[in-house]
Scaffold this motif. Sequence first.
Motif, PDB file in Angstrom:
ATOM      1  N   TYR A  84       0.658  -1.238  -0.110  1.00  0.00           N
ATOM      2  CA  TYR A  84      -0.090   0.116  -0.178  1.00  0.00           C
ATOM      3  C   TYR A  84       0.798   1.145  -0.218  1.00  0.00           C
ATOM      4  N   THR A  85       2.094   1.303   0.669  1.00  0.00           N
ATOM      5  CA  THR A  85       2.946   2.289   0.643  1.00  0.00           C
ATOM      6  C   THR A  85       3.525   2.585  -0.522  1.00  0.00           C
ATOM      7  N   GLU A  86       3.734   1.572  -1.416  1.00  0.00           N
ATOM      8  CA  GLU A  86       4.342   1.610  -2.658  1.00  0.00           C
ATOM      9  C   GLU A  86       3.327   2.340  -3.665  1.00  0.00           C
ATOM     10  N   GLU A  87       2.020   1.870  -3.476  1.00  0.00           N
ATOM     11  CA  GLU A  87       0.966   2.541  -4.352  1.00  0.00           C
ATOM     12  C   GLU A  87       0.801   3.755  -4.009  1.00  0.00           C
ATOM     13  N   THR A  88       1.003   4.282  -2.931  1.00  0.00           N
ATOM     14  CA  THR A  88       0.786   6.047  -2.561  1.00  0.00           C
ATOM     15  C   THR A  88       1.802   6.580  -3.176  1.00  0.00           C
ATOM     16  N   LEU A  89       2.829   6.002  -3.656  1.00  0.00           N
ATOM     17  CA  LEU A  89       4.141   6.800  -3.951  1.00  0.00           C
ATOM     18  C   LEU A  89       3.899   6.728  -5.638  1.00  0.00           C
ATOM     19  N   ARG A  90       3.021   5.955  -6.515  1.00  0.00           N
ATOM     20  CA  ARG A  90       3.113   5.685  -7.781  1.00  0.00           C
ATOM     21  C   ARG A  90       2.047   6.578  -8.396  1.00  0.00           C
ATOM     22  N   PRO A  91       2.261   7.418  -9.282  1.00  0.00           N
ATOM     23  CA  PRO A  91       1.458   8.361  -9.772  1.00  0.00           C
ATOM     24  C   PRO A  91       0.762   7.679 -11.091  1.00  0.00           C
ATOM     25  N   THR A  92       0.032   6.472 -10.796  1.00  0.00           N
ATOM     26  CA  THR A  92      -0.598   6.051 -11.659  1.00  0.00           C
ATOM     27  C   THR A  92      -2.056   6.285 -11.727  1.00  0.00           C
ATOM     28  N   ASN A  93      -2.581   6.112 -10.692  1.00  0.00           N
ATOM     29  CA  ASN A  93      -4.207   6.140 -10.345  1.00  0.00           C
ATOM     30  C   ASN A  93      -4.462   6.952  -9.227  1.00  0.00           C
ATOM     31  N   ALA A  94      -5.013   8.204  -9.317  1.00  0.00           N
ATOM     32  CA  ALA A  94      -5.589   8.941  -8.003  1.00  0.00           C
ATOM     33  C   ALA A  94      -6.289   8.174  -7.141  1.00  0.00           C
ATOM     34  N   GLN A  95      -7.246   7.231  -7.705  1.00  0.00           N
ATOM     35  CA  GLN A  95      -8.159   6.487  -6.904  1.00  0.00           C
ATOM     36  C   GLN A  95      -7.779   5.504  -6.199  1.00  0.00           C
ATOM     37  N   THR A  96      -6.522   4.550  -6.540  1.00  0.00           N
ATOM     38  CA  THR A  96      -5.931   3.638  -5.855  1.00  0.00           C
ATOM     39  C   THR A  96      -5.164   4.247  -5.029  1.00  0.00           C
ATOM     40  N   GLN A  97      -4.504   5.318  -5.291  1.00  0.00           N
ATOM     41  CA  GLN A  97      -3.680   6.061  -4.175  1.00  0.00           C
ATOM     42  C   GLN A  97      -4.180   6.778  -3.050  1.00  0.00           C
ATOM     43  N   ALA A  98      -5.511   7.207  -3.415  1.00  0.00           N
ATOM     44  CA  ALA A  98      -6.340   7.622  -2.244  1.00  0.00           C
ATOM     45  C   ALA A  98      -6.863   6.348  -1.308  1.00  0.00           C
ATOM     46  N   PHE A  99      -7.197   5.327  -1.937  1.00  0.00           N
ATOM     47  CA  PHE A  99      -7.537   3.952  -1.392  1.00  0.00           C
ATOM     48  C   PHE A  99      -6.558   3.637  -0.355  1.00  0.00           C
ATOM     49  N   ALA A 100      -5.370   3.573  -0.870  1.00  0.00           N
ATOM     50  CA  ALA A 100      -4.172   3.064  -0.302  1.00  0.00           C
ATOM     51  C   ALA A 100      -3.663   3.943   0.967  1.00  0.00           C
ATOM     52  N   GLN A 101      -3.858   5.075   0.722  1.00  0.00           N
ATOM     53  CA  GLN A 101      -3.513   6.175   1.845  1.00  0.00           C
ATOM     54  C   GLN A 101      -4.617   5.836   2.805  1.00  0.00           C
ATOM     55  N   SER A 102      -5.744   5.819   2.444  1.00  0.00           N
ATOM     56  CA  SER A 102      -6.900   5.519   3.815  1.00  0.00           C
ATOM     57  C   SER A 102      -6.798   4.349   4.436  1.00  0.00           C
ATOM     58  N   GLN A 103      -6.321   3.352   4.042  1.00  0.00           N
ATOM     59  CA  GLN A 103      -5.980   1.949   4.498  1.00  0.00           C
ATOM     60  C   GLN A 103      -4.674   1.807   5.492  1.00  0.00           C
ATOM     61  N   LEU A 104      -3.942   2.620   5.104  1.00  0.00           N
ATOM     62  CA  LEU A 104      -2.448   2.593   5.854  1.00  0.00           C
ATOM     63  C   LEU A 104      -2.646   2.597   7.410  1.00  0.00           C
ATOM     64  N   PRO A 105      -3.225   3.629   8.016  1.00  0.00           N
ATOM     65  CA  PRO A 105      -3.282   3.908   9.595  1.00  0.00           C
ATOM     66  C   PRO A 105      -4.061   2.519  10.000  1.00  0.00           C
ATOM     67  N   VAL A 106      -5.025   1.877   9.209  1.00  0.00           N
ATOM     68  CA  VAL A 106      -5.758   0.860   9.661  1.00  0.00           C
ATOM     69  C   VAL A 106      -4.906  -0.497   9.797  1.00  0.00           C
ATOM     70  N   LEU A 107      -4.208  -0.471   8.596  1.00  0.00           N
ATOM     71  CA  LEU A 107      -3.178  -1.866   8.645  1.00  0.00           C
ATOM     72  C   LEU A 107      -2.071  -1.628   9.513  1.00  0.00           C
ATOM     73  N   THR A 108      -1.671  -0.339   9.873  1.00  0.00           N
ATOM     74  CA  THR A 108      -0.511  -0.030  10.733  1.00  0.00           C
ATOM     75  C   THR A 108      -0.986  -0.535  12.078  1.00  0.00           C
ATOM     76  N   ALA A 109      -2.262   0.126  12.609  1.00  0.00           N
ATOM     77  CA  ALA A 109      -2.855  -0.051  13.895  1.00  0.00           C
ATOM     78  C   ALA A 109      -2.964  -1.902  14.015  1.00  0.00           C
ATOM     79  N   HIS A 110      -3.469  -2.414  13.147  1.00  0.00           N
ATOM     80  CA  HIS A 110      -3.654  -3.881  13.120  1.00  0.00           C
ATOM     81  C   HIS A 110      -2.307  -4.708  13.322  1.00  0.00           C
TER      82      HIS A 110
END
Length: 544
Positions: free
Chosen positions: A489-515
């Motif tokens: 997910y971190t790699e996806e936030t750094l990849r300028p390929t798709n704004a939707q997948t970037q935003a989704f990855a960014q939104s999930q990182l705090p949840v995954l980190t807490a898990h």
Amino acid sequence: MKKISVLALAASMAACGGSGVDGGMFAGGTGGSSVLLQTTDTGGTIPGASGATPATPATPAMPGSPGSGATPATPATPATPAAGAPGATPPAVVTPAPGAITPATQSAAAFLAAAYQDGLAEIRLAELAQTRAESSGVKEYASAMIEQHTIVNGQILQLAQQKSVTLPTDVTAEQAAEVTRLSALSGLQFDRDYMWQNVITHRTDLAEAMRQARSSDDLNARYFAAIAAPLLKTHLAFGEDLLQRLDPAAFVAFTYQASLAEVEWAEVALDRATDEDVRRFAQSMIDEHTAANARITEFSADKALPLPAEINPEQQVIAEDLARFTGADFDRAYMDVNVVAHAKAARAARTQMSGDGLDVDVRGLARSLGPDLAGHLLRASELARNITPSFLYSAAQSNLAEIRLGYLGALRSTDVGISGFGQRMANDHTPVQVQIEQLAQSLNVVLPIELSPEQQLAYSALVTAQGQAFDAGFAAYNERLHDEAIERYTEETLRPTNAQTQAFAQSQLPVLTAHRADVRTLLSGLGGQVQTVLQQIQALRDVL
């Protein structure tokens, strides 16, 4: 009744140990580990059924001669509640709802009714096997069928009531006739016919569950099918393994049919693969499996053995599933399918080559095929490792693993911390799966419905673990899954390929980190058991 999830019986072929026709399945055996499932309500196991050990024939023969059998293993000691929760019963497991319960569509109602009726038939036939079977392995399998299909039918009934679906109250006339036919058999002939019936039924039921999980027009039925499919797949894998031990002719037929499937899948790959190494592999599968089937055809003609004319329903669904993918996602899906298929085929050949093989001629055929199958497995594994699928493909697969492992932890662990974490993983990752599906639909990305071979292997190792070893393995593999997901997910936030997948990855990182932080806290209290289970996982990988 003991409570077992429809996910709680999954174990791969690699986890099957044992000796003779009674080993390598639910039953224990010489040199192998027992796959005896424990439940959190009572800590008990699925019991084995003791029986007389069949006499070993002087010269192994083709079907019709009794084979050697192993003395059933002593059932495992019930799990002891983990430290900190003596005698505690974990909270009830609640299946997260992907959405509101809606009126059933016509296809969903038909699926639920057929699945329920097949469950009734499985239970009735398994009850018959408890008194008619000769092999303790077959009796153990039948015991598991009674328990597991009773649980699944209870879940179907609950969903059907919520969706106002009327379920059948008895088996079909055809199923009743099969019970009558098998009632007239006994000993080895009963064992073989009963297992053949199980293989045929589970292939059909698994194929339908996979189709429903992939594309049902009813969201509730689709998620139920996704949960039920791994159990059906496991019943089938164990059934095929046991049948081939009982009936060498089944090994010949299954190997021939698997080669037919390999050729068909490879033809799809030649049309859809983009990686040149994958295309070369596909062409070699066509050439080498066609040659293998020529050998099997000649062998079968000499032995007057029948061969299937086409691939089985599960293999057909896999071909349909592969045809959905494109690009790197196709390449990875195709290679993963080959890893699993060749692992099963190579294991079956090894079984026939060993002392478990009942027929000397079939043993020779297996020796001629085994090295090529092992080589195919190695090549497929290497290629799969070098293919990176799309972000959404891997995210969906990882998320499915979290859901399925979450159910497993919630139902198997006797530690309230582990079981509660498992329940939370299932709860948290189910709505995320809905998000991934919605995002994939908007971006025209096709998602997988099965786990990766590595995820399936880890799941299998956990099913064979018990007590604190299970807890440690569950927590350790969850940490690994979250490590990999956070990296992805971190790699996806750094990849300028798709704004939707970037935003989704960014939104999930705090949840995954807490898990991950929470599971690390759990791991800190489990001590040396973690290393034990990681070694078990590595041992299973070595078997493959």
